[in-house]
Design a protein around this motif. Structure first.
Motif, mmCIF file in Angstrom:
data_model
loop_
_atom_site.group_PDB
_atom_site.id
_atom_site.type_symbol
_atom_site.label_atom_id
_atom_site.label_comp_id
_atom_site.label_asym_id
_atom_site.label_seq_id
_atom_site.Cartn_x
_atom_site.Cartn_y
_atom_site.Cartn_z
ATOM 1 N N ALA A 27 -10.445 39.674 101.156
ATOM 2 C CA ALA A 27 -11.287 40.599 102.177
ATOM 3 C C ALA A 27 -10.323 40.328 103.336
ATOM 4 C CB ALA A 27 -12.584 40.564 102.273
ATOM 5 N N ARG A 28 -9.814 38.961 103.843
ATOM 6 C CA ARG A 28 -9.020 39.089 105.038
ATOM 7 C C ARG A 28 -7.752 39.735 104.824
ATOM 8 N NH1 ARG A 28 -9.962 32.340 105.141
ATOM 9 N NH2 ARG A 28 -12.214 32.659 104.845
ATOM 10 N N LYS A 29 -7.328 39.665 103.460
ATOM 11 C CA LYS A 29 -5.950 40.314 103.390
ATOM 12 C C LYS A 29 -6.064 41.799 103.536
ATOM 13 C CE LYS A 29 -3.888 36.616 100.498
ATOM 14 N NZ LYS A 29 -3.186 36.003 99.115
ATOM 15 N N GLY A 34 -5.057 46.497 106.621
ATOM 16 C CA GLY A 34 -5.780 47.853 107.139
ATOM 17 C C GLY A 34 -5.064 47.985 108.537
ATOM 18 N N LEU A 35 -4.933 46.866 109.202
ATOM 19 C CA LEU A 35 -4.162 46.987 110.452
ATOM 20 C C LEU A 35 -2.527 47.323 110.478
ATOM 21 C CD1 LEU A 35 -5.980 43.923 112.304
ATOM 22 C CD2 LEU A 35 -6.421 46.264 112.626
ATOM 23 N N ALA A 66 2.375 41.849 120.163
ATOM 24 C CA ALA A 66 2.160 43.305 120.304
ATOM 25 C C ALA A 66 0.825 43.616 119.234
ATOM 26 C CB ALA A 66 3.229 44.370 119.902
ATOM 27 N N ASP A 67 0.516 42.552 118.278
ATOM 28 C CA ASP A 67 -0.536 42.816 117.299
ATOM 29 C C ASP A 67 -1.820 41.710 117.798
ATOM 30 O OD1 ASP A 67 1.284 44.047 115.815
ATOM 31 O OD2 ASP A 67 2.015 42.486 114.626
ATOM 32 N N ARG A 68 -1.607 41.146 118.860
ATOM 33 C CA ARG A 68 -2.895 40.016 118.997
ATOM 34 C C ARG A 68 -4.039 40.667 119.351
ATOM 35 N NH1 ARG A 68 0.689 35.322 122.228
ATOM 36 N NH2 ARG A 68 2.355 34.863 120.520
ATOM 37 N N GLY A 73 -9.646 41.912 118.206
ATOM 38 C CA GLY A 73 -10.619 42.735 118.140
ATOM 39 C C GLY A 73 -11.158 43.128 116.967
ATOM 40 N N VAL A 74 -10.432 42.847 115.526
ATOM 41 C CA VAL A 74 -10.987 43.142 114.313
ATOM 42 C C VAL A 74 -11.360 41.891 113.762
ATOM 43 C CG1 VAL A 74 -10.478 43.697 112.176
ATOM 44 C CG2 VAL A 74 -9.730 45.236 113.982
ATOM 45 N N LEU A 75 -10.675 40.897 113.778
ATOM 46 C CA LEU A 75 -11.074 39.617 113.095
ATOM 47 C C LEU A 75 -11.701 38.344 114.020
ATOM 48 C CD1 LEU A 75 -8.350 39.588 110.473
ATOM 49 C CD2 LEU A 75 -10.537 39.939 110.069
ATOM 50 N N PHE A 76 -11.561 38.567 115.313
ATOM 51 C CA PHE A 76 -12.053 37.366 116.234
ATOM 52 C C PHE A 76 -12.948 37.926 117.253
ATOM 53 C CE2 PHE A 76 -8.382 35.735 113.963
ATOM 54 C CZ PHE A 76 -8.621 34.483 113.548
#
Length: 375
Positions: A27-29, A34-35, A66-68, A73-76
């Motif tokens: 699910a993490r992958k 998805g991002l 640029a991705d942090r 927002g999505v995972l942390f």
């Protein structure tokens, strides 16, 4: 003892936000792809969180800057905000009250010993079991914690243990706020996260984890079928149904014999000794005849009694047994061949009983809010 002041935050509604710790590796992958990011980022993020105990994506220097923000927002999303932190024993015992996203309060306690470091975590905000001598039981149940809210208590404790010089976090006990087996699915997923090999999880030994229950018999049998090797702790507190009906109201549904039969099934399937938790309450459950009855129930079983000197809550009619009474109780159990120890009473000076400190903070917040209205 040291303390940090209460910081009030507004109460928010809705389910807890999804976090990396809610997800298995597959699910993490899915989440990172998805991002629009490569799948390998999932293992990279898992290494940061479980291996390095990092939650701040800005500290994950191998991620593209640029991705942090998107990843954070999505995972942390922030799950636990420290409200009050108190310590004693020269910093070896540290209790934290956490505010959840909706304003609910929960507690965890980190305890460093010479041979191990243990964290006691909460599985629910409040508790619905209504045991009258327990501060959490008196507060009632607010809600179940999410898997990630449980896991994040452990990850935070692992980080604090390392930074405070207490060594590697070695043990987890589900003996904080709430009845773990009443939040079965999320607690089970948390157990998987804690024991999955790194970077999927924290890589802890199942044998170093204890799950406590007041005796939800169907859930104990479910746990038995999982074929885990965690320690089962049964909060018994009385050997006879008449008294246990009062002290542990769920006993009105599942009696002492049923609870112990389920515990022995767990011990037989797993080979793990069951811990029998017994709070010593003055003139209530500490009579010699009750020690003898408990000894007869447990003799020859794969069990160990953990006597708990009661840490009375403010205004409670319940008090701890005198030490002489406690020693006689221990003597009688050991004479029956039942291994018995008395729990270390750490943290009594920092509202050590489960739920005490959170209750104190709830009252402080309510008083503060009333004062603001009056102004």
């Amino acid at each position: 003892m040291t303390t940090q002041p209460l910081t009030l935050q507004p109460r928010r509604r809705g389910a807890p936000p999804q976090h990396l710790a809610d997800l298995d590796m597959a699910a993490r992958k899915d989440a990172v792809t998805g991002l629009g990011l490569p799948a390998f980022r999932a293992r990279q993020l898992s290494h940061h969180y479980f291996g390095r105990q990092l939650s701040d994506v800005d500290a994950m220097s191998d991620l593209p800057a640029a991705d942090r923000e998107r990843i954070g927002g999505v995972l942390f999303p922030p799950l636990l905000t420290p409200v009050t932190q108190v310590s004693c024993d020269d910093g070896a015992t540290r209790k934290t009250v956490w505010r959840l996203h909706d304003g609910s309060l929960v507690e965890s306690v980190l305890m460093g010993y010479s041979d191990r470091t243990t964290v006691c975590v909460s599985s629910q905000a409040g508790c619905g079991m209504a045991c009258p001598f327990c501060a959490t039981g008196q507060a009632g149940l607010t809600r179940n914690l999410s898997t990630a809210e449980i896991v994040d208590q452990v990850v935070s404790a692992a980080r604090t243990s390392r930074e405070a010089g207490l060594g590697r976090l070695s043990n987890v006990v589900f003996m904080g706020m709430g009845e773990p087996l009443a939040n079965y699915e999320r607690v089970l997923r948390a157990l998987r996260r804690l024991t999955d090999p790194a970077p999927d999880g924290l890589g802890m030994s199942q044998r170093s984890i204890t799950v406590s229950t007041v005796g939800l018999v169907p859930a104990v049998r479910r746990l038995t079928a999982e074929e885990l090797s965690v320690t089962l702790a049964v909060s018994l507190h009385a050997p006879d149904d008449e008294l246990r009906d009062e002290l542990v109201p769920v006993n009105n549904r599942w009696k002492v014999d049923e609870v112990l039969d389920a515990a022995w099934e767990y011990a037989s399937r797993t080979g793990r000794r069951v811990s029998i938790e017994y709070a010593m309450i003055r003139d209530v459950n500490d009579q010699p005849w009750r020690a003898d009855l408990l000894g007869r129930l447990l003799a020859g079983k794969l069990a160990h009694v953990n006597l708990i000197p009661l840490n009375p809550t403010p205004g409670s009619r319940w008090d701890a047994s005198p030490k002489a009474v406690e020693r006689e109780f221990v003597r009688r159990l050991r004479a029956a061949g039942v291994p018995t120890t008395v729990r270390d009473t750490r943290g009594s000076e920092i509202d050590g009983a489960c739920g005490q400190l959170a209750a104190t903070q709830e009252k402080a917040a309510a008083t503060h809010g009333q004062a603001e209205v009056a102004e």
